[in-house]
Design a protein around this motif. Structure first.
Motif, PDB file in Angstrom:
ATOM      1  N   VAL A 203       0.966  -1.726  -0.230  1.00 28.79           N
ATOM      2  CA  VAL A 203       0.131   0.514  -0.167  1.00 28.79           C
ATOM      3  C   VAL A 203       0.709   0.969  -0.105  1.00 28.79           C
ATOM      4  O   VAL A 203       1.690   1.470   1.110  1.00 28.79           O
ATOM      5  N   ILE A 205       1.054   5.601   0.042  1.00 33.06           N
ATOM      6  CA  ILE A 205       0.345   6.527   0.536  1.00 33.06           C
ATOM      7  C   ILE A 205       1.287   7.583  -0.105  1.00 33.06           C
ATOM      8  O   ILE A 205       2.933   7.963   0.296  1.00 33.06           O
ATOM      9  N   LEU A 265      -0.884  -1.435  -4.010  1.00 31.26           N
ATOM     10  CA  LEU A 265      -2.266  -0.022  -4.427  1.00 31.26           C
ATOM     11  C   LEU A 265      -1.379   1.590  -4.105  1.00 31.26           C
ATOM     12  O   LEU A 265      -0.894   0.754  -3.222  1.00 31.26           O
ATOM     13  N   THR A 267      -2.140   5.135  -2.586  1.00 28.15           N
ATOM     14  CA  THR A 267      -3.141   5.203  -2.474  1.00 28.15           C
ATOM     15  C   THR A 267      -3.325   7.046  -1.485  1.00 28.15           C
ATOM     16  O   THR A 267      -1.811   7.321  -1.889  1.00 28.15           O
ATOM     17  N   THR A 268      -3.659   7.511  -1.415  1.00 31.75           N
ATOM     18  CA  THR A 268      -3.819   9.146  -0.713  1.00 31.75           C
ATOM     19  C   THR A 268      -4.524   9.196   0.296  1.00 31.75           C
ATOM     20  O   THR A 268      -5.787   8.582   0.178  1.00 31.75           O
ATOM     21  N   THR A 271      -8.488  10.204   0.099  1.00 33.23           N
ATOM     22  CA  THR A 271      -9.628   9.543  -0.008  1.00 33.23           C
ATOM     23  C   THR A 271     -10.173   9.466   0.924  1.00 33.23           C
ATOM     24  O   THR A 271     -11.661   8.489   0.668  1.00 33.23           O
ATOM     25  N   ASP A 275     -13.269   4.523   2.313  1.00 30.76           N
ATOM     26  CA  ASP A 275     -13.244   4.475   0.201  1.00 30.76           C
ATOM     27  C   ASP A 275     -11.696   3.461  -0.241  1.00 30.76           C
ATOM     28  O   ASP A 275     -12.129   2.656  -0.923  1.00 30.76           O
ATOM     29  N   VAL A 276     -10.719   3.169   0.507  1.00 33.25           N
ATOM     30  CA  VAL A 276      -9.305   1.993   0.101  1.00 33.25           C
ATOM     31  C   VAL A 276     -10.058   0.771   0.310  1.00 33.25           C
ATOM     32  O   VAL A 276     -10.054   0.318  -0.268  1.00 33.25           O
ATOM     33  N   GLN A 280     -11.411   0.780  -3.017  1.00 33.80           N
ATOM     34  CA  GLN A 280     -10.010   0.220  -4.048  1.00 33.80           C
ATOM     35  C   GLN A 280      -9.318  -1.090  -3.755  1.00 33.80           C
ATOM     36  O   GLN A 280      -8.792  -1.932  -4.635  1.00 33.80           O
TER      37      GLN A 280
END
Length: 288
Positions: A203, A205, A265, A267-268, A271, A275-276, A280
């Motif tokens: 993951v 970030i 994945l 992601t930020t 979100t 949502d993750v 996602q």
């Protein structure tokens, strides 16, 4: 800890389970049906009840004592051993990346625990490896409390130092990081991770500013880990060059991960954790 990790999300995570890609389960008890025959139906453990579970397995004696529904599990349901490696390098202490990383780790652990699995987490702190392990639905609260109390990240060493704490027999390995190390270092990391577990997921970030800087004028940047200083005049051409370099770094990282069969994945914190997990990770085929 409701304010740190939403109670509403915690309840929804109990209905999720990990989709395993490595094809191997542990020999201990859990809620994942093993691909073998002749398994015993001897009672093993309890798992928190969620809609869709077989109500015939609810233990009413436990309900009478706790006012909560738990179902019985049996030895033909095999355990998944989940481990999480947390990146505690200084670059994680930027904007709200660290709290978001903690929320991701809490959520991953809650999914495992509510499915009756064993979950552990390792991190570097003050140059020493820290390991914490829990098993079973009733440990979800202590898991959340432990991670929510993590100190701010302050390490200057890379993730390679931390992966040696990965327990033997891990069937699903997560790495929560910003993946900002040089591509050659990430390639070495992915190679080592692939020797530790057949199913590895990263993951990655990135904060709002890291994705799209909004600085103007003359800026003095100080690397949080190397303390190297760079003085830059922010112009459109500089922003464009940064975006191109960032895309190149991400592309090479994805290629390295694919080479070793590792899922990534991106992601930020923008979100949010819900949502993750609910969107996602489902799109990635990581949970169902």
């Amino acid at each position: 800890m409701t304010s740190f990790f939403p109670a509403s999300l915690s309840a929804r995570l109990g209905r999720l389970s990990f989709v395993q890609h490595g094809g191997r389960l542990g020999h201990h008890k859990g809620s994942h049906v093993a691909k073998k025959t002749g398994a015993s139906l001897e009672f093993s453990d309890f798992k928190e009840y969620h809609p869709g579970d077989d109500i015939r397995h609810i233990d009413w004696n436990v309900y009478a004592r706790t006012d909560s529904y738990f179902i019985k599990q049996f030895l033909d349901e095999q355990e998944m051993r989940v481990h999480i490696v947390m990146d505690t390098s200084r670059s994680m202490d930027f904007e709200n990346k660290w709290k978001f990383a903690q929320q991701i780790a809490i959520g991953l652990g809650q999914i495992a625990l509510k499915n009756g699995d064993t979950v552990s987490i390792s991190r570097m702190f003050s140059g020493k490896k820290q390991l914490f392990t829990r098993k079973g639905a009733r440990q979800a609260s202590s898991w959340t409390t432990y991670i929510s109390r993590f100190e701010q990240p302050s390490e200057t060493t890379g993730l390679l130092e931390g992966i040696y704490a990965v327990p033997k027999g891990t069937t699903l390995l997560f790495v929560v990081t910003d993946a900002l190390e040089p591509n050659e270092n990430l390639d070495k990391l992915f190679k080592q991770l692939s020797t530790r577990c057949r199913d590895v997921r990263v993951v990655a970030i990135r904060s709002k500013t890291e994705l799209l800087p909004s600085y103007q004028g003359d800026i003095r940047f100080i690397d949080s880990e190397s303390e190297r200083i760079s003085e830059v005049t922010m112009m459109h051409s500089v922003e464009t060059a940064y975006q191109l370099q960032q895309k190149k770094h991400q592309l090479l990282m994805m290629e390295s991960a694919a080479k070793y069969g590792i899922g990534v994945l991106m992601t930020t914190p923008l979100t949010g954790p819900e949502d993750v997990f609910m969107m996602q990770m489902r799109r990635q085929g990581w949970v169902r």
